[in-house]
Design an enzyme around this catalytic site. Sequence first.
Site, PDB file in Angstrom:
ATOM      1  N   CYS A 577      29.338  -4.197   3.747  1.00 30.06           N
ATOM      2  CA  CYS A 577      29.421  -5.015   4.966  1.00 30.06           C
ATOM      3  C   CYS A 577      29.295  -4.204   6.241  1.00 30.06           C
ATOM      4  O   CYS A 577      28.994  -4.759   7.308  1.00 30.06           O
ATOM      5  CB  CYS A 577      30.752  -5.763   5.000  1.00 30.06           C
ATOM      6  SG  CYS A 577      31.107  -6.659   3.485  1.00 30.06           S
ATOM      7  N   HIS A 712      36.216  -6.427  13.246  1.00 29.21           N
ATOM      8  CA  HIS A 712      35.377  -6.726  12.084  1.00 29.21           C
ATOM      9  C   HIS A 712      35.555  -8.199  11.743  1.00 29.21           C
ATOM     10  O   HIS A 712      34.585  -8.932  11.564  1.00 29.21           O
ATOM     11  CB  HIS A 712      35.768  -5.829  10.912  1.00 29.21           C
ATOM     12  CG  HIS A 712      34.965  -6.092   9.677  1.00 29.21           C
ATOM     13  ND1 HIS A 712      33.611  -5.844   9.608  1.00 29.21           N
ATOM     14  CD2 HIS A 712      35.311  -6.600   8.475  1.00 29.21           C
ATOM     15  CE1 HIS A 712      33.164  -6.170   8.413  1.00 29.21           C
ATOM     16  NE2 HIS A 712      34.181  -6.639   7.698  1.00 29.21           N
ATOM     17  N   HIS A 755      29.384 -14.155   8.740  1.00 33.58           N
ATOM     18  CA  HIS A 755      29.382 -12.742   8.343  1.00 33.58           C
ATOM     19  C   HIS A 755      27.967 -12.360   7.924  1.00 33.58           C
ATOM     20  O   HIS A 755      27.487 -12.762   6.876  1.00 33.58           O
ATOM     21  CB  HIS A 755      30.363 -12.545   7.190  1.00 33.58           C
ATOM     22  CG  HIS A 755      30.622 -11.102   6.852  1.00 33.58           C
ATOM     23  ND1 HIS A 755      29.889 -10.069   7.358  1.00 33.58           N
ATOM     24  CD2 HIS A 755      31.562 -10.526   6.032  1.00 33.58           C
ATOM     25  CE1 HIS A 755      30.349  -8.928   6.882  1.00 33.58           C
ATOM     26  NE2 HIS A 755      31.375  -9.177   6.073  1.00 33.58           N
ATOM     27  N   HIS A1400     -37.322   5.018  -1.967  1.00 25.72           N
ATOM     28  CA  HIS A1400     -38.146   6.207  -2.221  1.00 25.72           C
ATOM     29  C   HIS A1400     -39.229   5.802  -3.222  1.00 25.72           C
ATOM     30  O   HIS A1400     -39.044   5.896  -4.432  1.00 25.72           O
ATOM     31  CB  HIS A1400     -37.250   7.326  -2.779  1.00 25.72           C
ATOM     32  CG  HIS A1400     -37.980   8.611  -3.073  1.00 25.72           C
ATOM     33  ND1 HIS A1400     -38.417   8.939  -4.331  1.00 25.72           N
ATOM     34  CD2 HIS A1400     -38.325   9.648  -2.261  1.00 25.72           C
ATOM     35  CE1 HIS A1400     -38.999  10.128  -4.304  1.00 25.72           C
ATOM     36  NE2 HIS A1400     -38.947  10.575  -3.051  1.00 25.72           N
ATOM     37  N   ASP A1602     -31.542  13.272   1.864  1.00 23.99           N
ATOM     38  CA  ASP A1602     -32.996  13.271   1.898  1.00 23.99           C
ATOM     39  C   ASP A1602     -33.509  13.381   3.329  1.00 23.99           C
ATOM     40  O   ASP A1602     -34.416  14.157   3.626  1.00 23.99           O
ATOM     41  CB  ASP A1602     -33.527  11.995   1.235  1.00 23.99           C
ATOM     42  CG  ASP A1602     -34.880  12.226   0.581  1.00 23.99           C
ATOM     43  OD1 ASP A1602     -34.984  12.068  -0.633  1.00 23.99           O
ATOM     44  OD2 ASP A1602     -35.832  12.587   1.313  1.00 23.99           O
TER      45      ASP A1602
END
Length: 1870
Positions: A577, A712, A755, A1400, A1602
Amino acid sequence: MTPSASPSPSPNPGDANVKVDADSPNDFILFSHELPSGDIQDLIRRLHRYGTLPGYPHLARFLQECALLLRTEIQKLPRALRDSVPPFHDVVTLASHWDRLKSGPLSGAWDGPFLCLYEIAMLIGHHETHQLSYRRPACLVGISVGLFSAAAVAVSKSISDLVSYGAESVRTAFAFCVHVQRVSQELEPTMTEQAASVSWATVVIGVPADTIQVELDRFNHLKESESPGANARPLTGVSISHVDQTSVGVTGPPSRLKQLFRQSELLRSSRHSALPISGGLCHVPNVYDDEDVRAILEMAEVWEKWGTRALQVPLISPFTGSPFLCPDAYHLIEAICTEALTKQLYFDKLAGGVVTQLNGLSCQVLHYGASLMSDTIIDDVTSQLSPCDTARQCLVDWALRDAFDQLPGGPTPPRDAKLAVVGMACRMPGGADTPDHFWELLMNGVDTHTTVPPDRFDLDAHFDPSGEKENTTTKGSQSNRPLSRQAEQTDPMQRLALVTAYEALEMAGFVPNRTPSSHLSRVGTYYGQASDDYREVNAGQKIGTYGIPGTERGFGNGRINYFFNFQGPSFNIDTACSSGLAAVQAACSALWAGEADTVVAGGLNVITSPDIYCMLSKGHFLSKTGQCKVWDIGADGYCRADGIGSVVIKRLDDALADNDVILACISAGATNHSAESISITQPHAAAQRENYRQVMDRAGVSPLDVSFVELHGTGTQVGDAVESESVLSFFAPLGRRSHPDKRLHLGAVKSNIGHGEAAAGIASLIKVLLMYRNNTIPRHIGIRTAMNPVVAQHLANRNAGILSENHPWLAATASKKRYAIVNSFGAHGGNTTLLLEDAPSQHSQRYKNHSRRVVASSEVVCTSAKSKASLRANIRALLAYLDTHQETDLRDLAYTTSARRMHHHIRIASSVTSTAQLRSFLQAAADDVDAYAKHIATATKRTAVFAFSGQGCLYHGAAAHLFEQAPLFRNQVLQLDRIVRRLGFPSILVTVAGDAASVYDSARCPHRESTPSSDASHDSNTNRTSTAPAVDSPLIAQLALVVIQIALVQYWGLLGIKPSVVIGHSLGEYAALVAASVLSVADALFLVGKRAELMLAVCEPGSHAMLSVRGASVDRIEELCRESEKRYPFEVSCVNGLTDLVVTGLRGDMASLRDLLQGSGLKCVLLDIPFAFHSKQMSPILEDFENAAQQITFQEPAVPVISPLLGKCISEANVINGKYLARATREPVDFVAALDSAWADGTVNDKSIWIDIGPHPVCTSFASNHYGKAATQSFASLRRGDETLSTLTATLAALHCLGLPVDWNEYYDLRENPARLLHLDSYQWNYKNYWIPYEGSWTLDKAHAGQNNKTKDDNSAVTPAFFTSSVQQIIFEEYDESMGRMEALSDLHHPDLQGAADGHKIHGRSVVTGSIWADITLTVGEYLYKQMVPGGKMPHMNVKGMEVLEAQVLHPDMSQFIQIEGVLDLPRQQTAVRLYAASANGTRNTDKPFASATVCYEEAQDWQDQWQMTSHLVAARANSFWEMAAGGSDDNARPAGKGGPRVNNFFRSIAYQLFANVVDYGARYRGMQRVALSEDTLEATADIVLDKDRHGTWHTPPHWIDSAFQLAGFVMNSFGVQGDGKISGSSRDFFYITPGWRHFRLLERLEPGPEATYRSFVRMFPVGSEPGAYSGDIYLHRGKRLVGVCAGIKFKAVPRALMPVLFPRIEPQAGKRRNQAQTAENRLVKGKGNCEYTHTVFQEPKSRTPAYDVTKSQPHAEHCDISISQKTQPVAAVPVTQPALPAKERGEQNQGQSQSQNAQATACLSLISDETGLDLDDLTGEAAFADLGVDSLMSLALSAKIRAELGIDVQSSIFLECPTVQDLVTWLSK
């Protein structure tokens, strides 16, 4: 504060010469001028370690004070210099970066302060090691910077004094060295070189000083006839710095020293060596004056810190050999600075001075170790004291011992710094989504509890009032509301942690790296979390890509650190808590311990799991009747609550320095444990009291001073009783709080919101912070019936109580602070307490008592967002704020929205002068966001072009308003004016600043007392007012213009805007060359002044004139002159536009020409300039001017210089020199040619940003008129008549919206004109719902789940993973210690690979090019090496011995597979690669490979060493080809010269048309932009730009390889070489194919696009042993750097008649591939996502470019526009307007756009929208996927979906290759 502004100390020369009597100590200390050789880092580490021992308190304090003072001094520096210093909290950390410091822009500034730190620390440690009482020596000797250390000892009476004054000496030395380096860099910039290796001094041995001086005089041209009007000793001259018996030191700019020793035969042949002096010039008579001394004293606050402290010990001057005769410490430091800057060192005089101060038969020398200079001085003293005994004591020996055997005296106590809470944010129950809403809830006494929302779980199914049903709860209430939603796989706690962290940081005005405390490496995150509901219940039902990073706890903090780029600690804390408050306390501890400078801390709780309800219910924690009833008689447990909260905390000193708004201060905090409780979950009063005691003792505050305790308060019988006992007995003991003013108030927020468990503590803390802000204590609503009698008993007679109504909490006064306690207790037994107090009263009053400078000015107000919806909401929120805060100061608002905000990529900004004007702008922007918003694209880079205007734009007081209002600019002007005067020219200050100059001009030379330390002979020619020309003289005017422009460049640089390109018009080119680092500041001003003086001396003012003509070309003017039948002699001086010219001639002729042209309707203006520049009037000065410029050093341009003289861009060295400047003085300014050249070569384009650098915009208008306004974006720095600086602020606003990195923090100088951070409304998120609901009630019977499920036996094979486009499947791997082997299978008809082959073609057939084999070889080589050496550095790869025995021709009607084998031999550092034809199942068709090569792993440095000799030769040969080809055409050869080869020049289209005689290259392969070829020698060079698209997943895309190396094939096949070796005009008999090469090496990865232009060169030779064969080496350069070589590439002749046989034409037939091929393709393409192995895919690094709109949510989570997987970084800009296109091009563009919006693109964008949750409206145009939140994981998921659902073959790299939506649509349309 300076002596002139404060009571001056009374000089008392009689006290200055401190005498010693016979009983005085007979020793002296010698302070050296150089750091010891060796490892400075190790020395500082040793000092730091000793400082941690109990016997060294003074050493520890000294090191701490040095760190603090250095941090303070660094903050005074410009941003660029501040950023070069790594963040540090102590000197050992700073010293650990020594190499970085010595190679950075402050490289020369560190030796001095570290020398003083070292010397003082060693002296203090010497006393503490030997436990000596502090004894003053007889005298002190210091050399150069060592004098500052000596000064600290000279004024100290005790070791404590030495700590304080020693730290101040370090500060002063730093200020001294910074100033010296800055001035020296203005004379000659060396930062572009390896600064630490550059020497500013040389010692000459064995040559007398007089002889050397003669050489120096000759070198410096000290003949007045050679420098009329200029300073007799130029600033860049070389002078003598020190003299001793055997050597002489000479010092000067490095380039000048090199010239000296090259030109002087005497010095060149002497014994000499460079001294390790890299900081700049000291001990020179020609550079510094009193202004420099004063600047150093003010920067180091010498008057305030040293003041009138009396000298205790004589300090010997190394200039006079006598003690400094100074009345106090201030004047001593002043004298030291003067000597160190301007006086020579005479070491021979020191010994005599020391001897006069000593007496007796013995003496002791304290020194800092052996050195040549120290030993010489000590030996001289010893010889003169003979026969006195002289002992030597080294002050360093104690620190060099390796035995640290003393035990520490316990842990280091926490630092006593107070902490400041500067930001907060929350998501609390009851709709409290902001702190303000939370406060309203508390003030209104709201009870937020309600039943569990149905989207969490089915309450009816999981609720059992009897408590008998398994896995159910008897408590069903929950205090929350559905908060916000987001990406469903990410835990809402993590989303909201990020959201509230952002909002808290926004309230704090946090901007990354703005100040030392906001440096990203010093920011950490601490969050409390006690559950994983969403992971265990919700996300576990639908596990996806983000399962781990979205739900594991550590990622909650990690995501915040990643998003913001925080590099500090990241902790996720679980203390049940109390987790939230424990996390805050841990964060505070990190601040006290110096582990971080800023922390983001909080608590997280989102409830979704019914299991936790069940557990808490079974454990009797929860209330059966609803909300927490704290201290009520009926308290029966607590009500669970959601809650998220974040706070931002700093050390108080940092918060004050950062101009933060402080909500409250944290004085102390502590956590302990109730170990003696009878139950682990039961609280313990004694432990709680001990926790309080620790906190109060640490803070040094009486418990009786606490007026509020936030309890608290869980609302349980036991908890309430224990907490009331502990709180009241400690904070309100009986009889101690008798005074009414001492009443203790109690409260508990849980009675309102329930709470919050892990979030409970942070909710309590935020409540108390709100109480401090609102000066009110909210009522307590927890007592619903009656008070708990136990609590009432504890309250009795204690002057303490609970409020039932809201109660005022009086704000703090100067004599009384408000203290509050916040408690949070964990069910596991932990207790955490914080003590809070008011912010400092001086902080809250600082603005009320400050009278701002009343200046009418414009301000820039801006806002931004990640989406247009949020931007619109942000604008409306700003409007609402203005409505409710009508008293808002515009400067405060501008400061808050610019300097104190993180800026996103969709922006608006405006320059305004009033809130009414701002309101109008914001309303318009809110009504039409699309029209006002500017979108910054991450993929586009902008070029900033600085354009410098000529003299015609200057006017008196041109920069007056900026000078007055901008301290940064003013400081630059004052410094430049000082240089002008030191060069011997008159001050330009009045011309630049007008009336404002008088204030600063008088401040420049204040009355100062004459002291004995002042040297009357010190030459100073800075005051030339008696002979100064008039303000409007050409000399002053020209200097003033260049000073303004240089100051603007420096000012823009300080604001973060630096040029990418520069162009200067006429006189403006000098400032442009400074901006490009070609000229130093001093050299540019010298040249401008010298040129002006030559004009005044030689040219007749007014004899010639310049006529500006608009509307006619040169031909038209000449035509009009011919038609008039009169002679109008003129010459063109400036071509500013096609019809914008300046012509020159005799004044009378120009007046007549003006009349003629005006009569023809042309606009003509005779310029008010005394000389005709760029005309024959300038010819007489050219030779003298060029001679004067010969002594100047010209550097290579740091950025391209667009030259109006040459009509081209200059990037190389040796082009701009004295001859160039002489030509530029005489020859015309062809601005048009320069602009055309810059556009043609890509230096500038339609995305370039033009900034005019000058008093009024001129050059930028030339560019706009020439290119067209639609193709240019131009802005001005200043504008004539602009008194509010609206021009500058408008430019700043525009640059900000274009994405340039404006440094707003530098823009606001808060010391002179403070601004306040406002608490505006937070970012307005664009919420969308994302939530994985808990389905059914499976948690009720999960223990029995699956009992009836049948086990599946799935033996299906797993398809191997797709790897790359060329190495598609890895089908086999094995490894041992030294060998690694792999086999892979690839389908030549895979779309990527076939696409590469289709580009190519020979004779219409697709032939696999050798570059594909190169890519395969590199891919295999890298993969195997990384598998065998995981984590090791990847070496460079050399592809050797490539041999192709059989060409692979694609067949459309059959499958074609190849098997690739790679075998790595690690000991031999090579991998053999072989390629085989294979079937679809991977079986080889033959054991003979058709191609093979070997990869050798080599070091790049070896390659560079090999190439060093040939690289420049090749580059020179290639350059000569282009020179020979100049003037040629595509089809006409031009002779290169007599006897030289014929060189043909081909552009791209013609070159590939010729190539198509043999090879038809696709578009992606056509990288050669132009070719220069010699048929005679078979040589060629080509300029190459690689295609931007990778077209697949490759190691190195074949079309790049190339393009880079196809030049040899062009040489062999474009015209054709016959079988007999002769050359013909076509390839009709033979064509050439390549079977391979000897080796192929690339030094770096190839880069595509015009930003990376390459140049190749090749020469082919016949192979003597093979008729018809040719070989050559192809070299690839990027700029001046050789980056690749293909050596020994071979071509063999094949009769052309065989071409149809080898490559027969086949008509394409659709659908002819066999089923086997289709199956294999499905296996290779569709099976990519189902992989058994994990492989590294070779592709470009994944972009980590941000998107701020991180997806954030609250529980039941809304999705807002922050991408949770992205981080914040700077972004590049996109153009605000697009250039206009010709009608034809517009039509083609529209057609292309129309075609791109096809069904495929629409489907793809729709899929992306569905998968990401983005609106289709967001997926438009230049929107970047990275900004929209598409990260690497999302890319994998999206590409798989696109392949599976749409059948579009894309790779996961598609979003890198197509970074914007438009790029992707374009790609799909192809």
